[in-house]
Structures are given as C-alpha cells and as structure tokens.
Design an enzyme around this catalytic site. Structure first.
Site, PDB file in Angstrom:
ATOM      1  CE  LYS A 136      70.178   6.896  22.127  1.00 44.56           C
ATOM      2  NZ  LYS A 136      70.318   6.597  20.714  1.00 44.56           N
ATOM      3  CE  LYS A 138      72.245  18.515  27.286  1.00 43.02           C
ATOM      4  NZ  LYS A 138      73.287  18.113  28.156  1.00 43.02           N
ATOM      5  CE  LYS A 165      71.348  13.156  34.273  1.00 45.83           C
ATOM      6  NZ  LYS A 165      72.683  12.535  34.393  1.00 45.83           N
TER       7      LYS A 165
HETATM    8  P1  AMP Z   1      77.514  12.641  27.953  1.00 45.95           P
HETATM    9  O1  AMP Z   1      76.959  11.889  26.790  1.00 45.95           O
HETATM   10  O2  AMP Z   1      76.474  13.374  28.740  1.00 45.95           O
HETATM   11  O3  AMP Z   1      78.439  11.805  28.799  1.00 45.95           O
HETATM   12  O4  AMP Z   1      78.424  13.798  27.339  1.00 45.95           O
HETATM   13  C1  AMP Z   1      79.717  13.573  26.822  1.00 45.95           C
HETATM   14  C2  AMP Z   1      80.332  14.879  26.375  1.00 45.95           C
HETATM   15  O5  AMP Z   1      79.590  15.452  25.299  1.00 45.95           O
HETATM   16  C3  AMP Z   1      80.373  15.947  27.477  1.00 45.95           C
HETATM   17  O6  AMP Z   1      81.596  16.667  27.369  1.00 45.95           O
HETATM   18  C4  AMP Z   1      79.214  16.845  27.136  1.00 45.95           C
HETATM   19  O7  AMP Z   1      79.407  18.174  27.579  1.00 45.95           O
HETATM   20  C5  AMP Z   1      79.239  16.790  25.613  1.00 45.95           C
HETATM   21  N1  AMP Z   1      77.898  17.048  25.040  1.00 45.95           N
HETATM   22  C6  AMP Z   1      76.774  16.308  25.246  1.00 45.95           C
HETATM   23  N2  AMP Z   1      75.726  16.833  24.566  1.00 45.95           N
HETATM   24  C7  AMP Z   1      76.206  17.929  23.906  1.00 45.95           C
HETATM   25  C8  AMP Z   1      75.627  18.897  23.017  1.00 45.95           C
HETATM   26  N3  AMP Z   1      74.341  18.845  22.666  1.00 45.95           N
HETATM   27  N4  AMP Z   1      76.426  19.885  22.533  1.00 45.95           N
HETATM   28  C9  AMP Z   1      77.741  19.939  22.871  1.00 45.95           C
HETATM   29  N5  AMP Z   1      78.352  19.060  23.694  1.00 45.95           N
HETATM   30  C10 AMP Z   1      77.598  18.063  24.209  1.00 45.95           C
END
Ligand code: AMP
Ligand code: TRP
Length: 329
Positions: free
Chosen positions: A198, A195, A111
């Site tokens: 968004k 991965k 980031k």
């Molecule tokens: P965030 O949207 O970054 O706050 O992520 C929320 C949760 O989703 C966290 O536990 C992340 O590790 C999980 N997460 C986000 N993107 C992925 C992905 N592509 N595959 C698996 N888990 C994800």
C-alpha cells in the site's frame, strides 16, 4: 488439533498481495484447523494515523475479509484491541526479548530509517512491534501462522521469545510457531520493482472495479526484453506471468508461457487474458462486499462474537502464564 493464528493491519484496502500471500490461504485453512484471525489495529498505530480513519478502515477490513471468504461462524475473527490480554502478554514478553534481536529486524530498520529522517522521532512501539506480534500468536498457543514471506523474520523472533519464556518459566508451555507460506508468498507490485505494498502505491485492490484494474494492468511492467511485440520474452522474469500463475487455470499458464517465448502474443494480449481471469475471481468477492455493506450490523455482530470467543481463550492462557510467573497469590 493444530491451532492457526494470523493478523492483518487495517491500513487501507486489502490488495491482491495480502490476498494471495495470506488471506486466500486463511480461507482454505479455516476448514482444516482451529483458526483465529485478527485485525491488528494496535500494530497499525505504530505509524502516523487519523483516529476516525482507523476506525473506518478496521470495519472495512472486516467486511473485506468476510467478503473474501473468512467465515466468522467457522473461525474466530476479531479486532486486536477488543482483547486486552494481547497487550498484557506483550509486556511480559518484553522482559524475555533480547534488544539486539529487535534492532536486527529488517522491518524495524526500514520503518525507522523512514521515520527518523523527518521531524518525528522513532517511537518505541516500532521497535517492540514484533513482541506484540509474538503475543498475538502465543496468547492462543498457535503453532501455525499463515503469512507472506515478509513476516518470516518476525516469526523467527516469536520462536526465540517462546523458547526464552519456556526456558525461564515452564518447559514446553508455548509452542514454537511456524510460518505457513504459499507459492504466492511474495507478490511484486505492478511497477515490478518491489513487493506489492500500500505504501508504495503499486497495488491492485481486491474491491477495485474491472475498469480500474485494467487501467493499472495495461501500463504494468513486463519482461524488459520485450520492447517490440515481435521480441520473444522470458515469462520467468515477468510479473504479469507470476500473476497468471496465481489467477489463471494451469492450461492457460502453459499457453501464456509458450506465447511469450515465441512472441506469439504481445504483452497487451497477455494482460487481457490475465484481466479476464482476475476479474472472474474478484467479482464474486465484490458482490459479497456489496451485500455486506447493505447490512453493516452483520459485520459488527461477527466482530463482537469473535472478540468474545477470543477473550475466553486468552483468559485461560493468561491465568496460566501469571501462575507460572509468580504473579498470582
Ligand atoms: P499487512 O498488510 O502488512 O498486515 O500484511 C498482511 C498479510 O499479507 C501478511 O501475512 C503479509 O505477509 C502478507 N503480504 C503483504 N504484502 C504481500 C505481498 N506483496 N506478497 C505476499 N504477501 C504479502
Ligand atoms: N506484522 C504483520 C504484518 O504486517 C501483521 C501481524 C500482527 C501478524 N500480528 C500478527 C501476522 C500475528 C501474523 C501473526 O503483516
């Protein structure tokens, strides 16, 4: 009883990566362990954002989580900034966190290289992001943290912080939180390159319509060896197959595997079956989301109740922490 904490940023819609990596697991876990789930808006403000949009996205995230099966009567669901103790404990943890550990975090390096390449400077909040995350978890003295694989490094740091604070102020006070990972801990984006995220625009949203989902699945990347329909493929390298594993029944997964290896099915045939199974899982979630949209007060009331219960737990921890640190008379 083991206590669970996890958080999700209100940075846009919930996608199937978040769902399969974390939220689906939260829904199951809430019935087994005392669970605290948090919409981490204070983490979201470490990136550029619009206040009105953040407010809206926070509400939308709460609605989607409840629609996905998070039950505010069973677990505690709340918004991070409603419980001021998170930031108080974060400050305290800053004093026991080694700077080098923060600078080593992969997410910070990624980031900050993005932020630093433009006009804007790198905010200190980006560096201290994992300290707030440790405070989130340890404020509830949670030992289990259901997350996707990308959070494993942050959890290692949470353990370092717990260990350092305990060594200095009170042996054994904070547990060392462990990640609870699922087989779907890392969902790839539909581009098959990185991965699902968004910010990369390679997601499938939990609330997208069947037609929108098909428009994304149809051109999605598969095994590059399958140039023609008659070319046999290797499902192990295909992202569509990994999504079958997440959404399709076991017999279908076995069948898909065989059809891919023998070139019995083309990739479009395979995607059509996946689409059917994905939609079958998402349609009930979308129906609940529509019901909740008609009753916005239900979501607001759930969050208010959740914040109140979270505050009660947080206050106990902070009283003890202040006491052990000589911050009380
Ligand atoms: P965030 O949207 O970054 O706050 O992520 C929320 C949760 O989703 C966290 O536990 C992340 O590790 C999980 N997460 C986000 N993107 C992925 C992905 N592509 N595959 C698996 N888990 C994800
Ligand atoms: N950093 C996490 C993410 O981006 C969100 C988060 C904040 C979190 N605090 C947390 C996850 C505490 C688990 C526990 O996904």
């Amino acid at each position: 009883m083991a206590r669970v904490f996890s958080g999700i940023q209100p940075s846009g819609e919930l996608h199937i990566g978040n769902y399969l990596g974390a939220v689906k697991n939260w829904v199951a876990i809430q019935h087994q362990m005392q669970s605290v789930f948090c919409i981490v808006n204070l983490h979201a403000i470490t990136q550029a954002y619009e206040p009105a949009q953040l407010r809206e996205r926070t509400q939308a995230m709460a609605l989607t989580l409840i629609a996905a099966g998070i039950d505010p009567a069973t677990c505690i669901l709340f918004v991070q900034s409603d419980v001021a103790e998170h930031t108080e404990l974060q400050w305290i943890f800053n004093t026991v966190t080694p700077l080098g550990e923060l600078e080593r975090q992969t997410q910070f390096k990624e980031k900050s290289s993005r932020a630093g390449s433009g006009e804007v400077s790198i905010p200190a909040g980006l560096l201290n992001y994992p300290v707030l995350q440790a405070a989130d978890i340890l404020l509830y003295r949670a030992d289990n943290v259901p997350v996707g694989e990308d959070q494993v490094q942050h959890l290692e740091l949470s353990r370092v912080i717990a260990r350092n604070w305990n060594a200095r102020f009170k042996a054994g006070y904070f547990p060392e939180p462990q990640a609870l990972l699922t087989p779907t801990r890392r969902i790839m984006g539909l581009d098959g390159q990185a991965k699902m995220s968004k910010s990369l625009g390679n997601t499938v949203g939990l609330l997208e319509s069947p037609d929108e989902i098909w428009a994304k699945l149809r051109p999605a990347v598969t095994d590059p060896a399958r140039v023609k329909k008659t070319d046999p493929g290797n499902p192990e390298v295909c992202n569509i197959f990994s999504l079958h594993r997440a959404f399709s029944p076991a017999e279908t997964v076995t069948h898909v595997d065989a059809q891919c290896r023998s070139a019995g099915w083309g990739c479009v045939d395979c995607k059509k079956v996946l689409h059917g199974n994905m939609v079958a899982e998402l349609v009930p979630i979308q129906a609940r989301a529509a019901e909740l949209r008609a009753e916005p007060k239900r979501v607001a009331a759930a969050l208010a109740g959740g914040a109140e219960r979270a505050r009660e737990l947080a206050k106990v921890t902070m009283r003890e922490v202040r006491d052990h640190m000589g911050l009380t008379a």
